[in-house]
Write a protein that holds these residues in place. Sequence first.
Motif, mmCIF file in Angstrom:
data_model
loop_
_atom_site.group_PDB
_atom_site.id
_atom_site.type_symbol
_atom_site.label_atom_id
_atom_site.label_comp_id
_atom_site.label_asym_id
_atom_site.label_seq_id
_atom_site.Cartn_x
_atom_site.Cartn_y
_atom_site.Cartn_z
ATOM 1 N N SER A 1 0.861 -1.282 -0.529
ATOM 2 C CA SER A 1 -0.043 0.132 0.055
ATOM 3 C C SER A 1 0.928 0.986 0.187
ATOM 4 C CB SER A 1 -0.981 -0.230 1.325
ATOM 5 O OG SER A 1 -2.247 -0.931 1.417
ATOM 6 N N LEU A 2 1.939 1.179 0.707
ATOM 7 C CA LEU A 2 2.856 2.333 1.011
ATOM 8 C C LEU A 2 3.506 2.498 -0.665
ATOM 9 C CD1 LEU A 2 4.836 4.504 2.610
ATOM 10 C CD2 LEU A 2 5.732 2.981 2.919
ATOM 11 N N GLY A 3 3.679 1.272 -0.861
ATOM 12 C CA GLY A 3 4.427 1.168 -3.076
ATOM 13 C C GLY A 3 3.136 1.924 -3.439
ATOM 14 N N GLY A 4 2.118 1.540 -3.372
ATOM 15 C CA GLY A 4 0.812 2.326 -4.088
ATOM 16 C C GLY A 4 0.756 3.377 -4.402
ATOM 17 N N ALA A 5 1.065 3.962 -3.088
ATOM 18 C CA ALA A 5 1.171 5.576 -2.707
ATOM 19 C C ALA A 5 2.490 6.456 -3.214
ATOM 20 C CB ALA A 5 1.337 6.203 -0.951
ATOM 21 N N MET A 6 3.049 5.266 -3.175
ATOM 22 C CA MET A 6 4.799 6.322 -4.067
ATOM 23 C C MET A 6 4.648 6.150 -5.428
ATOM 24 S SD MET A 6 7.332 5.221 -1.559
ATOM 25 C CE MET A 6 8.611 6.612 -1.970
ATOM 26 N N ILE A 7 3.843 5.117 -6.168
ATOM 27 C CA ILE A 7 3.740 4.859 -7.364
ATOM 28 C C ILE A 7 2.782 6.319 -8.030
ATOM 29 C CG2 ILE A 7 2.697 4.154 -9.410
ATOM 30 C CD1 ILE A 7 3.678 1.265 -7.874
ATOM 31 N N ALA A 8 1.712 6.553 -6.926
ATOM 32 C CA ALA A 8 0.649 7.613 -7.510
ATOM 33 C C ALA A 8 1.334 8.620 -7.132
ATOM 34 C CB ALA A 8 -0.495 7.114 -6.620
ATOM 35 N N HIS A 9 2.245 9.409 -6.088
ATOM 36 C CA HIS A 9 2.604 10.225 -5.854
ATOM 37 C C HIS A 9 4.549 10.154 -7.164
ATOM 38 C CE1 HIS A 9 0.132 11.850 -3.556
ATOM 39 N NE2 HIS A 9 0.685 10.536 -2.262
ATOM 40 N N ALA B 1 8.814 4.496 -12.128
ATOM 41 C CA ALA B 1 9.610 4.423 -12.354
ATOM 42 C C ALA B 1 11.006 5.295 -11.227
ATOM 43 C CB ALA B 1 10.471 5.254 -13.399
ATOM 44 N N ARG B 2 10.320 5.912 -10.020
ATOM 45 C CA ARG B 2 11.013 6.676 -9.046
ATOM 46 C C ARG B 2 10.893 5.619 -8.348
ATOM 47 N NH1 ARG B 2 9.097 12.726 -9.505
ATOM 48 N NH2 ARG B 2 11.042 12.501 -6.976
ATOM 49 N N THR B 3 9.922 4.924 -7.750
ATOM 50 C CA THR B 3 9.467 4.446 -7.139
ATOM 51 C C THR B 3 10.547 3.151 -6.877
ATOM 52 O OG1 THR B 3 6.912 5.323 -7.108
ATOM 53 C CG2 THR B 3 7.659 2.905 -5.664
ATOM 54 N N TRP C 1 13.497 4.371 -5.732
ATOM 55 C CA TRP C 1 13.854 4.497 -4.158
ATOM 56 C C TRP C 1 14.050 3.175 -3.846
ATOM 57 C CZ3 TRP C 1 9.840 2.287 -1.138
ATOM 58 C CH2 TRP C 1 9.332 2.797 0.316
ATOM 59 N N ALA C 2 13.117 1.796 -4.647
ATOM 60 C CA ALA C 2 13.034 0.511 -3.498
ATOM 61 C C ALA C 2 14.188 -0.062 -3.825
ATOM 62 C CB ALA C 2 12.345 0.115 -4.483
ATOM 63 N N LYS C 3 14.912 0.241 -4.714
ATOM 64 C CA LYS C 3 16.212 0.030 -5.006
ATOM 65 C C LYS C 3 17.510 0.608 -3.639
ATOM 66 C CE LYS C 3 15.952 -1.384 -10.159
ATOM 67 N NZ LYS C 3 16.072 -0.577 -10.959
ATOM 68 N N GLY C 4 17.499 1.394 -3.970
ATOM 69 C CA GLY C 4 17.988 2.179 -2.833
ATOM 70 C C GLY C 4 17.525 1.499 -1.261
ATOM 71 N N LEU C 5 16.400 1.741 -1.302
ATOM 72 C CA LEU C 5 16.179 1.023 -0.041
ATOM 73 C C LEU C 5 16.988 -0.260 0.350
ATOM 74 C CD1 LEU C 5 14.136 1.944 2.270
ATOM 75 C CD2 LEU C 5 12.259 0.215 1.322
ATOM 76 N N ASN D 1 -3.413 0.775 -6.842
ATOM 77 C CA ASN D 1 -1.909 0.071 -7.300
ATOM 78 C C ASN D 1 -0.845 -0.372 -7.093
ATOM 79 O OD1 ASN D 1 -1.878 2.921 -8.893
ATOM 80 N ND2 ASN D 1 -1.038 3.798 -7.425
ATOM 81 N N ALA D 2 -1.330 -1.321 -5.778
ATOM 82 C CA ALA D 2 -0.803 -2.708 -5.133
ATOM 83 C C ALA D 2 -0.141 -3.431 -5.554
ATOM 84 C CB ALA D 2 -1.581 -3.229 -3.888
ATOM 85 N N VAL D 3 -1.214 -3.640 -6.575
ATOM 86 C CA VAL D 3 -0.456 -4.677 -7.614
ATOM 87 C C VAL D 3 0.987 -4.142 -7.991
ATOM 88 C CG1 VAL D 3 -0.971 -6.509 -9.585
ATOM 89 C CG2 VAL D 3 -3.023 -5.812 -8.013
ATOM 90 N N LEU D 4 0.804 -3.319 -8.823
ATOM 91 C CA LEU D 4 1.747 -3.053 -9.975
ATOM 92 C C LEU D 4 3.463 -2.969 -8.792
ATOM 93 C CD1 LEU D 4 3.511 -1.711 -12.027
ATOM 94 C CD2 LEU D 4 2.445 0.180 -11.429
ATOM 95 N N ALA D 5 2.746 -2.305 -7.188
ATOM 96 C CA ALA D 5 3.963 -2.238 -6.323
ATOM 97 C C ALA D 5 4.687 -3.783 -5.782
ATOM 98 C CB ALA D 5 3.013 -1.453 -5.086
ATOM 99 N N GLN D 6 3.783 -4.247 -6.344
ATOM 100 C CA GLN D 6 4.181 -5.646 -5.827
ATOM 101 C C GLN D 6 5.425 -6.103 -7.549
ATOM 102 O OE1 GLN D 6 3.819 -8.982 -3.638
ATOM 103 N NE2 GLN D 6 6.292 -8.578 -4.127
ATOM 104 N N LYS D 7 5.168 -5.779 -8.397
ATOM 105 C CA LYS D 7 5.708 -5.786 -9.295
ATOM 106 C C LYS D 7 7.003 -5.217 -8.934
ATOM 107 C CE LYS D 7 2.616 -7.413 -12.721
ATOM 108 N NZ LYS D 7 1.722 -7.065 -13.223
ATOM 109 N N VAL D 8 6.907 -3.835 -8.833
ATOM 110 C CA VAL D 8 8.344 -3.290 -8.830
ATOM 111 C C VAL D 8 9.451 -3.536 -8.103
ATOM 112 C CG1 VAL D 8 8.671 -0.376 -8.034
ATOM 113 C CG2 VAL D 8 6.697 -1.342 -9.873
ATOM 114 N N PHE D 9 8.435 -4.227 -7.106
ATOM 115 C CA PHE D 9 9.523 -4.590 -5.803
ATOM 116 C C PHE D 9 9.907 -5.856 -5.340
ATOM 117 C CE2 PHE D 9 6.807 -2.033 -2.482
ATOM 118 C CZ PHE D 9 7.002 -0.824 -2.024
#
Length: 299
Positions: free
Chosen positions: A126-134, A138-140, A143-147, A285-293
Amino acid sequence: MYANFTKHTGIKINRLDGKEDELLERIKNEGANGPADLLITVDASRLEVADKAGLFQPWQSKVLEARIPAALRTPNWVAFSTRARLIVYNKAAIKADMVQTYEDLALPRLKGQVCVRSGSHPYNLSLGGAMIAHLGEARTEEWAKGLVANFARSPKGGDTDQIKAVASGECGVAISNSYYLARLMRSSKPEDLLVVKDLGVAWPNQKSWGTHINVSGAGVIKTAPNRDAAIRFLEYLSSDEAQAYFADGNNEWPVVSSAKVKNPALDSLGSFKSDALPVGQLAANAVLAQKVFDRAGWR
Ligand SMILES: [Fe+2]
């Protein structure tokens, strides 16, 4: 909270408590002849999963429309309390100004300092979903890589385990839901109070989009045998009285502004600017967040 509903309305409640995903599976498997009228659970992305699986029907209620802020409901489910995803840090190891945003946690200066639970947990999705929205996808991902590059250890345990690891010095900083911290602060165990003693707490992103909030919520089951009673119960949950029970019982904030809750732990954390993103959008956005993470290696 449940008993008072019965007292007010004469409607008896048959409650079955269980693990979130198991309840969801059970309702799915019971299908058209299932006895469930309502599903109450936590996390927008999990409510979204239930909705996508076709478990809910529109709730349609003037009372809920009037009581629940528009950003905290979707046509098929309603939020009844909120929690914040905040940053907890070890005051001896980390300066407050280093950890003021979620983005800060991915900067190289925090190498080897970050503890957080699994990237596939709904709270992080859900946090990833919010970050993707903002920030965009690509930037999310950046961010996840840096984290991940800053991890003190591979993700393990729940949010409370991360808080304890910060207190012990194993990590410098962690991400946690607010109620886990409040629970430790209100604990009667001396060892819990020792954990919170040396912690700093930051409300992330106060100067940008605001701290990510998530919700506890509920939806009416599509095959509900008692649809009208279910909606009456949701309306009851939006009353000042039930809001106080619901929010305080889990150290969360009520969604109805007139509801009065006296929670010393939450009060001591102070007020903050929360992300105004509609919960339905971050959930979507949470489904996309899973792919990004996954791509970023946040297991
Ligand atoms: Fe939780």
